[in-house]
Enzyme design. Sequence first.
Site, PDB file in Angstrom:
ATOM      1  N   TYR A 149      23.881  64.978  14.843  1.00 25.90           N
ATOM      2  CA  TYR A 149      24.857  64.271  15.672  1.00 25.90           C
ATOM      3  C   TYR A 149      24.492  64.283  17.152  1.00 25.90           C
ATOM      4  O   TYR A 149      25.206  63.725  17.970  1.00 25.90           O
ATOM      5  CB  TYR A 149      26.245  64.907  15.532  1.00 25.90           C
ATOM      6  CG  TYR A 149      26.965  64.509  14.290  1.00 25.90           C
ATOM      7  CD1 TYR A 149      26.314  64.493  13.062  1.00 25.90           C
ATOM      8  CD2 TYR A 149      28.306  64.149  14.325  1.00 25.90           C
ATOM      9  CE1 TYR A 149      26.972  64.134  11.911  1.00 25.90           C
ATOM     10  CE2 TYR A 149      28.976  63.783  13.171  1.00 25.90           C
ATOM     11  CZ  TYR A 149      28.306  63.783  11.970  1.00 25.90           C
ATOM     12  OH  TYR A 149      28.966  63.428  10.827  1.00 25.90           O
ATOM     13  N   LYS A 216      23.139  74.556   4.647  1.00 26.84           N
ATOM     14  CA  LYS A 216      22.294  73.983   3.600  1.00 26.84           C
ATOM     15  C   LYS A 216      20.901  74.607   3.760  1.00 26.84           C
ATOM     16  O   LYS A 216      19.867  73.938   3.782  1.00 26.84           O
ATOM     17  CB  LYS A 216      22.293  72.457   3.808  1.00 26.84           C
ATOM     18  CG  LYS A 216      21.746  71.651   2.700  1.00 26.84           C
ATOM     19  CD  LYS A 216      22.602  71.647   1.445  1.00 26.84           C
ATOM     20  CE  LYS A 216      21.822  70.953   0.344  1.00 26.84           C
ATOM     21  NZ  LYS A 216      22.076  71.441  -0.989  1.00 26.84           N
ATOM     22  N   ASP A 265      26.935  72.200  -0.478  1.00 28.18           N
ATOM     23  CA  ASP A 265      27.360  71.405  -1.639  1.00 28.18           C
ATOM     24  C   ASP A 265      28.236  72.236  -2.574  1.00 28.18           C
ATOM     25  O   ASP A 265      29.238  71.745  -3.105  1.00 28.18           O
ATOM     26  CB  ASP A 265      26.163  70.789  -2.381  1.00 28.18           C
ATOM     27  CG  ASP A 265      25.002  71.751  -2.546  1.00 28.18           C
ATOM     28  OD1 ASP A 265      24.816  72.607  -1.672  1.00 28.18           O
ATOM     29  OD2 ASP A 265      24.277  71.663  -3.547  1.00 28.18           O
ATOM     30  N   ASP A 289      31.809  67.995   9.360  1.00 24.22           N
ATOM     31  CA  ASP A 289      32.427  66.675   9.302  1.00 24.22           C
ATOM     32  C   ASP A 289      32.899  66.391   7.874  1.00 24.22           C
ATOM     33  O   ASP A 289      34.053  66.002   7.641  1.00 24.22           O
ATOM     34  CB  ASP A 289      31.382  65.635   9.755  1.00 24.22           C
ATOM     35  CG  ASP A 289      32.028  64.338  10.186  1.00 24.22           C
ATOM     36  OD1 ASP A 289      33.268  64.239  10.128  1.00 24.22           O
ATOM     37  OD2 ASP A 289      31.299  63.410  10.579  1.00 24.22           O
TER      38      ASP A 289
END
Length: 423
Positions: A149, A216, A265, A289
């Site tokens: 971002y 992640k 996830d 987000d």
Amino acid sequence: MPERISMGDAGLVVPDQPIIPFIEGDGIGPDIWSAARRVFDAAVEHVYLGDRRVEWLEVLAGEKAYGDSGEWLPGETLEVLWSHLVGIKGPLTTPVGGGIRSLNVTLRQTLDLYVCLRPVRWFRGIPSPIRTPHLVDMVIFRENTEDVYAGKEVEEGTLDAARLRTFLSECYGWDIREDSGIGIKPISVTGSKRLVRAAIRYAITFGRRSVTLVHKGNIMKFTEGAFRSWGYEVAREEFPDETVTWEDSGGDPGDKILVQDVIADAMLQQILTRPANYDVIATTNLNGDYLSDALAAQVGGIGLAPGGNINYTTGHGLFEATHGTAPKYAGLDKVNPGSLMLSGANMFRYMGWVEAADLIEASLEAVIGDRIVTYDLARLMKFATEVKTSQFATEMIERMPIIEEYAALHGTRRAPSDLRAYM
Ligand code: NAP
């Protein structure tokens, strides 16, 4: 006398009559702001009985500012927000063209608001797509300044993209397909550690049980994986007395705050299947987000999700409705003011005015519990009474004295299931 909020050695110094700047916002902004402001003033009055009061100071941004001065975000607005530390805003139109990417992004960058704070809890009576929404009570600390971002991107087919591909090929041996746009994902020690530090401090201040680092890192080792390692480092080095990791605890954290990590996830499954296991969440920008919106949907959707952008080091905090300007409803006195009201409650909590924050939340829950709601929830609920934005605020204010009476007797403002029993 009204005074500015300032920053002292031990954190924010909040006078009894703080001057708080507000941006009304575009589209539905004026509708939700006038309702929310009445609720804020009433809550402060009911709880502090005149000993505390907010002096609201309007600053202009968005369409109102553009109409007034030809500028979307006047320098004066930034100066006032800078010097008064804590402010609140309604939604702003993103101007098309004109050189400003987004007013919200500009505000966050200028004030270096590195935490995007998203508390998510269910309020009794709100329709939810899951079976156990009452188990959702989490506070997301989303990093607000880095990650994909950060806006460091080059467009496919441009000279910049070709140059970057050549550089990456020559220096790193990385072959990137010719017709690619390329984005850079910076995650720093500084950005990660200050975010996790803020999350742990929040957990300590508000008696939370755990801080979960969501990442992640199994795939992106030097960015997401590093975020995880730096997060654990902060816990072990800076908060050894207050926190413990799962391994160090031997399976029993005792009274300490458990610091754990979950891959992003898996976390999107966990919030659906085991929401009670999670409390404060610290995560990178993109993961945050996705998680914020997924969790907001679990507890009632966009009209009720509060947000705040904070720099815990300088003290700057800008609290905001998380939805947009919904222009088709502007001026109709129709939409749900809950997101802005709950953002205000979080602003008061940040200022240490916890009792006012609790009263706002309890009165909102009491009104919804009575099935009195705005159109967005009325269309999802059976036997609901649909009210306008302003009436929703009035219903909340009418319940405040009863909640205060209840709080005096029971020591909590968490509204009882049927307040009418106390009327
Ligand atoms: P939006 O304004 O959030 O509206 C999308 C839909 O969400 C609305 O049509 C409405 O759904 C529902 N909604 C939004 N706020 C609601 C509320 N308070 N109560 C009940 N329902 C609500 O999103 P958008 O149409 O994509 O964006 C419009 C403008 O807002 C754009 O200029 C965008 O850039 C800007 N924006 C600003 C911010 C911000 O300032 N933080 C954030 C997002 C977008 P229904 O039609 O189903 O009733």
